[in-house]
Design a protein around this motif. Structure first.
Motif, PDB file in Angstrom:
ATOM      1  N   LEU A   3      45.402  16.891  38.225  1.00  0.00           N
ATOM      2  CA  LEU A   3      45.906  15.502  37.998  1.00  0.00           C
ATOM      3  C   LEU A   3      46.694  15.229  36.706  1.00  0.00           C
ATOM      4  O   LEU A   3      47.728  14.514  36.565  1.00  0.00           O
ATOM      5  CB  LEU A   3      44.709  14.499  37.946  1.00  0.00           C
ATOM      6  N   LEU A   4      46.172  15.767  35.668  1.00  0.00           N
ATOM      7  CA  LEU A   4      46.985  15.712  34.370  1.00  0.00           C
ATOM      8  C   LEU A   4      48.342  16.296  34.381  1.00  0.00           C
ATOM      9  O   LEU A   4      49.503  15.642  34.127  1.00  0.00           O
ATOM     10  CB  LEU A   4      46.234  16.474  33.185  1.00  0.00           C
ATOM     11  N   GLU A   5      48.553  17.305  34.887  1.00  0.00           N
ATOM     12  CA  GLU A   5      49.999  18.118  35.348  1.00  0.00           C
ATOM     13  C   GLU A   5      50.792  17.330  36.235  1.00  0.00           C
ATOM     14  O   GLU A   5      51.954  17.030  35.781  1.00  0.00           O
ATOM     15  CB  GLU A   5      49.741  19.514  35.926  1.00  0.00           C
ATOM     16  N   GLN A   6      50.031  16.615  37.228  1.00  0.00           N
ATOM     17  CA  GLN A   6      51.081  15.827  38.169  1.00  0.00           C
ATOM     18  C   GLN A   6      51.567  14.634  37.459  1.00  0.00           C
ATOM     19  O   GLN A   6      52.403  14.289  37.602  1.00  0.00           O
ATOM     20  CB  GLN A   6      49.821  15.424  39.258  1.00  0.00           C
ATOM     21  N   CYS A   7      50.564  13.966  36.602  1.00  0.00           N
ATOM     22  CA  CYS A   7      50.866  12.889  35.814  1.00  0.00           C
ATOM     23  C   CYS A   7      52.077  13.150  34.832  1.00  0.00           C
ATOM     24  O   CYS A   7      52.969  12.116  34.684  1.00  0.00           O
ATOM     25  CB  CYS A   7      49.738  12.397  34.969  1.00  0.00           C
TER      26      CYS A   7
END
Length: 260
Positions: A3-7
């Protein structure tokens, strides 16, 4: 990709609070309003056909961010360790994020907005919000005027008076950027607001629009990306405020407004 990388890839921010445009110390209500505000900007129903797929991905990501920050245990884990439990129920891949969004936020009409504005302007709540915005933005009147609900350039003398009285009484500190603002900057802000108001009214007349929800939707869709963003911001702050009060009586932070 987590999720953090996608954000980071989608929004240019790995910090979940930054993605929603809220402070790390934000309350649950503030996080909810932040989620509503930014999710309206990328809602698939408001995206052009060629951008719908990307908007859907971004919309789903925002739902996951909110799911993490609105869950006490998930938020504590993120705050303490900077990680997200990708296997949690909150991030279930089977969740219908659009339905999740609709359950959180009720629709409102232009009349709801106008009624709220009448009650809000001049209230104790507005007074507190203006002071909070003044301190949050260190006296920057441009940002204060953009963030306080239901104001346009004609309200600036009134907003300035509220702030000056708070400074004089010692309730808030005196910031040089506020007390020493140049007339050139004031006039530039006024010109921008007047031009935007004329443009909005011209578009309404050209399209023959009234005050219904369908008319408002048509207006939103007819505007270019920047105009659309401003109307969406206006709807976001109104819907979040109005819908939240109807359920919990939550207090507003200072979300971004749309110029009239």
């Amino acid at each position: 990709m987590g999720l953090l990388e996608q954000c980071e890839a989608a929004f240019g921010a790995v910090n979940l609070y930054e993605v929603l445009g809220v402070r790390r110390e934000a309350s649950g209500d503030e996080i909810r309003r932040g989620y509503h505000r930014v999710s309206l900007r990328v809602h698939p129903d408001r995206a052009a056909p060629d951008l719908k797929e990307e908007a859907t991905r971004h919309f789903q990501l925002l739902g996951k961010v909110y799911a993490v920050l609105s869950d006490q245990e998930q938020r504590a884990l993120y705050d303490e360790q900077g990680v997200v439990d990708e296997e949690s129920d909150a991030l279930s891949q089977d969740r219908d994020w659009e339905e999740y969004w609709r359950l959180l936020f009720k629709k409102i009409t232009i009349k709801d907005i106008e009624d709220f504005e009448k009650k809000y302007k001049g209230s104790e709540e507005e007074l507190a919000d203006v002071k909070a915005a003044y301190e949050d933005f260190k006296g920057d009147i441009d940002k204060i005027m953009e963030s306080v609900l239901c104001v346009d350039y004609t309200d600036e003398p009134r907003i300035r008076k509220i702030i000056q009285q708070a400074i004089d009484s010692g309730e808030v500190p005196s910031y040089k950027v506020f007390v020493k603002e140049s007339k050139q900057k004031m006039n530039a802000r006024k010109r921008r607001a007047q031009e935007e108001a004329k443009e909005a009214e011209k578009t309404r007349k050209e399209l023959g629009l009234g005050d219904g929800e369908d008319d408002l939707k048509a207006l939103i869709q007819s505007r270019n990306k920047d105009r659309k963003k401003e109307i969406d911001d206006f709807l976001a702050q109104m819907e979040a405020k109005y819908g939240n009060n109807s359920k919990k009586g939550g207090k507003k932070t200072a979300p971004k407004k749309a110029k009239k």
